[in-house]
Scaffold this motif. Sequence first.
Motif, mmCIF file in Angstrom:
data_model
loop_
_atom_site.group_PDB
_atom_site.id
_atom_site.type_symbol
_atom_site.label_atom_id
_atom_site.label_comp_id
_atom_site.label_asym_id
_atom_site.label_seq_id
_atom_site.Cartn_x
_atom_site.Cartn_y
_atom_site.Cartn_z
ATOM 1 N N CYS A 20 0.954 -1.119 0.045
ATOM 2 C CA CYS A 20 -0.053 -0.043 -0.147
ATOM 3 C C CYS A 20 0.964 1.322 -0.032
ATOM 4 C CB CYS A 20 -0.807 0.049 1.238
ATOM 5 S SG CYS A 20 -2.173 -1.102 1.130
ATOM 6 N N ASP A 21 0.765 2.167 -0.832
ATOM 7 C CA ASP A 21 1.430 3.471 -0.954
ATOM 8 C C ASP A 21 0.935 4.458 -0.788
ATOM 9 O OD1 ASP A 21 3.717 4.801 -1.512
ATOM 10 O OD2 ASP A 21 3.567 4.723 -3.745
ATOM 11 N N ARG A 22 0.921 5.066 0.139
ATOM 12 C CA ARG A 22 0.373 6.549 0.516
ATOM 13 C C ARG A 22 -1.354 6.887 0.566
ATOM 14 N NH1 ARG A 22 4.084 9.784 -3.007
ATOM 15 N NH2 ARG A 22 3.781 7.657 -4.129
ATOM 16 N N ILE A 23 -1.726 5.691 1.070
ATOM 17 C CA ILE A 23 -3.319 5.901 0.705
ATOM 18 C C ILE A 23 -4.239 6.817 1.678
ATOM 19 C CG2 ILE A 23 -5.585 4.450 0.902
ATOM 20 C CD1 ILE A 23 -3.953 1.948 0.040
ATOM 21 N N SER A 41 -3.237 -6.578 -5.414
ATOM 22 C CA SER A 41 -3.221 -5.182 -5.249
ATOM 23 C C SER A 41 -3.266 -4.236 -3.968
ATOM 24 C CB SER A 41 -4.296 -4.451 -5.974
ATOM 25 O OG SER A 41 -5.512 -4.639 -5.788
ATOM 26 N N GLY A 42 -3.268 -5.215 -2.988
ATOM 27 C CA GLY A 42 -3.282 -4.544 -1.537
ATOM 28 C C GLY A 42 -4.734 -4.161 -0.849
ATOM 29 N N SER A 44 -6.512 -6.498 0.653
ATOM 30 C CA SER A 44 -6.588 -7.135 2.254
ATOM 31 C C SER A 44 -5.570 -6.524 3.072
ATOM 32 C CB SER A 44 -6.334 -8.673 1.913
ATOM 33 O OG SER A 44 -7.266 -9.267 1.455
ATOM 34 N N THR A 45 -4.509 -5.855 2.527
ATOM 35 C CA THR A 45 -3.542 -5.298 3.456
ATOM 36 C C THR A 45 -4.202 -4.115 3.947
ATOM 37 O OG1 THR A 45 -1.744 -6.305 2.238
ATOM 38 C CG2 THR A 45 -1.214 -4.247 3.476
ATOM 39 N N LEU A 46 -4.582 -3.270 3.169
ATOM 40 C CA LEU A 46 -5.278 -1.933 3.747
ATOM 41 C C LEU A 46 -6.375 -2.519 4.579
ATOM 42 C CD1 LEU A 46 -5.919 0.973 3.345
ATOM 43 C CD2 LEU A 46 -7.547 0.263 1.437
ATOM 44 N N LEU A 47 -7.413 -3.405 4.338
ATOM 45 C CA LEU A 47 -8.334 -3.660 5.323
ATOM 46 C C LEU A 47 -7.848 -4.229 6.715
ATOM 47 C CD1 LEU A 47 -11.192 -4.740 3.059
ATOM 48 C CD2 LEU A 47 -10.705 -2.600 3.954
ATOM 49 N N SER A 48 -6.939 -5.095 6.602
ATOM 50 C CA SER A 48 -6.282 -5.523 7.988
ATOM 51 C C SER A 48 -5.691 -4.450 8.443
ATOM 52 C CB SER A 48 -5.132 -6.617 7.421
ATOM 53 O OG SER A 48 -5.850 -7.759 6.842
ATOM 54 N N ALA A 49 -4.959 -3.409 8.097
ATOM 55 C CA ALA A 49 -4.325 -2.318 8.445
ATOM 56 C C ALA A 49 -5.281 -1.515 9.329
ATOM 57 C CB ALA A 49 -3.486 -1.621 7.637
ATOM 58 N N ILE A 50 -6.673 -1.246 8.792
ATOM 59 C CA ILE A 50 -7.632 -0.386 9.168
ATOM 60 C C ILE A 50 -8.242 -1.080 10.425
ATOM 61 C CG2 ILE A 50 -10.001 0.544 8.578
ATOM 62 C CD1 ILE A 50 -9.013 1.003 5.970
ATOM 63 N N ALA A 51 -8.154 -2.561 10.367
ATOM 64 C CA ALA A 51 -8.957 -3.366 11.413
ATOM 65 C C ALA A 51 -8.106 -3.562 12.661
ATOM 66 C CB ALA A 51 -9.140 -4.485 11.023
ATOM 67 N N GLY A 52 -6.571 -2.957 12.496
ATOM 68 C CA GLY A 52 -5.742 -3.106 13.603
ATOM 69 C C GLY A 52 -5.059 -4.439 13.547
ATOM 70 N N GLN A 53 -5.356 -5.290 12.582
ATOM 71 C CA GLN A 53 -4.660 -6.615 12.667
ATOM 72 C C GLN A 53 -3.187 -6.622 12.078
ATOM 73 O OE1 GLN A 53 -7.510 -8.881 10.517
ATOM 74 N NE2 GLN A 53 -8.871 -8.979 12.104
#
Length: 61
Positions: A20-23, A41-42, A44-53
Amino acid sequence: MQPLLTVRNLTKFYGTICACDRISFNLYPGQVLGIIGESGSGKSTLLSAIAGQLPVDKGEL
């Protein structure tokens, strides 16, 4: 009106690969946000980061 969620410059690396690049975005009450993209494309990474996982390398939630 205050946003329910604010994401600023979220960046996540897996080694040398940037997942993920500067979202950045704000999500306000009543809004719906769709995350779309190709496999790898990222999303799942974005959503996992938002969820604190998943810890982020740069940026803030």
